[in-house]
Design a protein around this motif. Structure first.
Motif, PDB file in Angstrom:
ATOM      1  N   GLU A 280       0.837  -1.195   0.000  1.00 31.43           N
ATOM      2  CA  GLU A 280       0.000   0.000   0.000  1.00 31.43           C
ATOM      3  C   GLU A 280       0.877   1.252   0.000  1.00 31.43           C
ATOM      4  OE1 GLU A 280      -3.363   2.084   2.899  1.00 31.43           O
ATOM      5  OE2 GLU A 280      -2.587   0.113   3.413  1.00 31.43           O
TER       6      GLU A 280
ATOM      7  N   ILE B 215      -5.771  -9.249   0.685  1.00 26.91           N
ATOM      8  CA  ILE B 215      -5.629  -7.805   0.545  1.00 26.91           C
ATOM      9  C   ILE B 215      -5.652  -7.194   1.945  1.00 26.91           C
ATOM     10  CG2 ILE B 215      -6.645  -5.679  -0.363  1.00 26.91           C
ATOM     11  CD1 ILE B 215      -8.064  -7.407  -2.470  1.00 26.91           C
TER      12      ILE B 215
ATOM     13  N   LYS C 173      -5.148  -3.474   4.199  1.00 29.43           N
ATOM     14  CA  LYS C 173      -5.142  -2.013   4.156  1.00 29.43           C
ATOM     15  C   LYS C 173      -4.792  -1.521   5.547  1.00 29.43           C
ATOM     16  CE  LYS C 173      -7.275   1.859   2.124  1.00 29.43           C
ATOM     17  NZ  LYS C 173      -6.173   2.368   1.352  1.00 29.43           N
TER      18      LYS C 173
ATOM     19  N   PHE D   5      -7.198  -7.832 -10.408  1.00 30.06           N
ATOM     20  CA  PHE D   5      -6.971  -6.867  -9.330  1.00 30.06           C
ATOM     21  C   PHE D   5      -5.842  -5.918  -9.719  1.00 30.06           C
ATOM     22  CE2 PHE D   5      -4.242 -10.440  -8.505  1.00 30.06           C
ATOM     23  CZ  PHE D   5      -3.064  -9.908  -8.020  1.00 30.06           C
TER      24      PHE D   5
ATOM     25  N   ARG E  40      -0.395   2.222  -5.028  1.00 30.80           N
ATOM     26  CA  ARG E  40      -1.190   1.051  -4.654  1.00 30.80           C
ATOM     27  C   ARG E  40      -2.077   1.390  -3.465  1.00 30.80           C
ATOM     28  NH1 ARG E  40      -1.394  -2.292  -8.959  1.00 30.80           N
ATOM     29  NH2 ARG E  40       0.679  -2.663  -9.777  1.00 30.80           N
TER      30      ARG E  40
ATOM     31  N   ALA F 288      -3.668  -0.777  -1.545  1.00 25.85           N
ATOM     32  CA  ALA F 288      -3.622  -1.789  -0.496  1.00 25.85           C
ATOM     33  C   ALA F 288      -2.393  -2.655  -0.727  1.00 25.85           C
ATOM     34  CB  ALA F 288      -4.891  -2.642  -0.538  1.00 25.85           C
TER      35      ALA F 288
ATOM     36  N   ILE G  57      -0.835  -6.589  -1.054  1.00 22.25           N
ATOM     37  CA  ILE G  57      -1.272  -7.918  -1.484  1.00 22.25           C
ATOM     38  C   ILE G  57      -0.213  -8.933  -1.060  1.00 22.25           C
ATOM     39  CG2 ILE G  57      -1.895  -9.383  -3.444  1.00 22.25           C
ATOM     40  CD1 ILE G  57      -3.814  -7.064  -3.255  1.00 22.25           C
TER      41      ILE G  57
ATOM     42  N   THR H 245     -15.707  -2.831  -0.115  1.00 20.77           N
ATOM     43  CA  THR H 245     -14.598  -2.295   0.671  1.00 20.77           C
ATOM     44  C   THR H 245     -15.052  -1.144   1.550  1.00 20.77           C
ATOM     45  OG1 THR H 245     -13.026  -2.983  -1.018  1.00 20.77           O
ATOM     46  CG2 THR H 245     -12.273  -1.318   0.539  1.00 20.77           C
TER      47      THR H 245
END
Length: 173
Positions: free
Chosen positions: A24, A42, A44, A62, A73, A75, A77, A119
């Motif tokens: 992120e 994912i 955050k 994605f 970005r 988030a 991954i 989300t």
């Protein structure tokens, strides 16, 4: 040419459990991905904690925000399965897939809208729970011996901040 044929022509990468595809806030390389095999999670950062938002399963696109506006970005991954096989979709490939397979754009747009709603709802729920927990902890101090103060659910939805340290190697960038 259909969507399946376009996907079959993608450049592929294989990554292993625990590897961070991207973090992120990191500038994107303008690429999005398609997951062929494996599972990704994912995360955050919400109020200082890396919180799991959802999993990515085979058959999902994605990272599309990198294609659309080359933004950082949104988030992090992380690979949670033994390994994962991903197709890389850069801008040139994206435009080509869009022209060759109009259903690609429709599916992508539909998925993006669904994810935004999902989300947003999850972030609101997490913040609401944190606010409630904060109010409770201010009025009723929780003993460190209280087994309910460290629920199994919280451990599953948060990962160590070490996973996302600045010197962690990212795979997708």
């Amino acid at each position: 040419m259909g969507l399946k044929e376009s996907l079959a022509k993608l450049s592929m990468i294989n990554i292993k459990r625990g590897e961070v595809l991207f973090k992120e806030g990191v500038p994107s390389n303008g690429a999005m991905f398609f997951l062929f095999e494996g599972q990704l999670d994912i995360y955050k950062q919400i109020e200082g904690k890396h919180t799991k938002l959802r999993s990515i399963l085979p058959g999902e696109f994605f990272g599309e925000m990198a294609i659309i506006n080359n933004s950082p970005r949104a988030a992090s991954i992380v690979v949670v399965s033994e390994s994962a096989k991903l197709g890389i979709i850069n801008r040139t490939t994206f435009v080509q897939m869009s022209q060759e397979s109009p259903e690609f754009l429709f599916l992508l747009l539909k998925k993006v809208i669904e994810r935004l709603y999902e989300t947003d709802g999850k972030i609101r729920a997490i913040k609401r729970k944190q606010d409630e927990d904060s109010m409770i902890s201010k009025s009723i101090p929780i003993s460190s011996n209280d087994p309910s103060s460290n629920s199994e659910n919280d451990n599953q939805s948060q990962v160590s901040l070490q996973t996302f340290t600045d010197d962690a190697q990212t795979i997708g960038e």
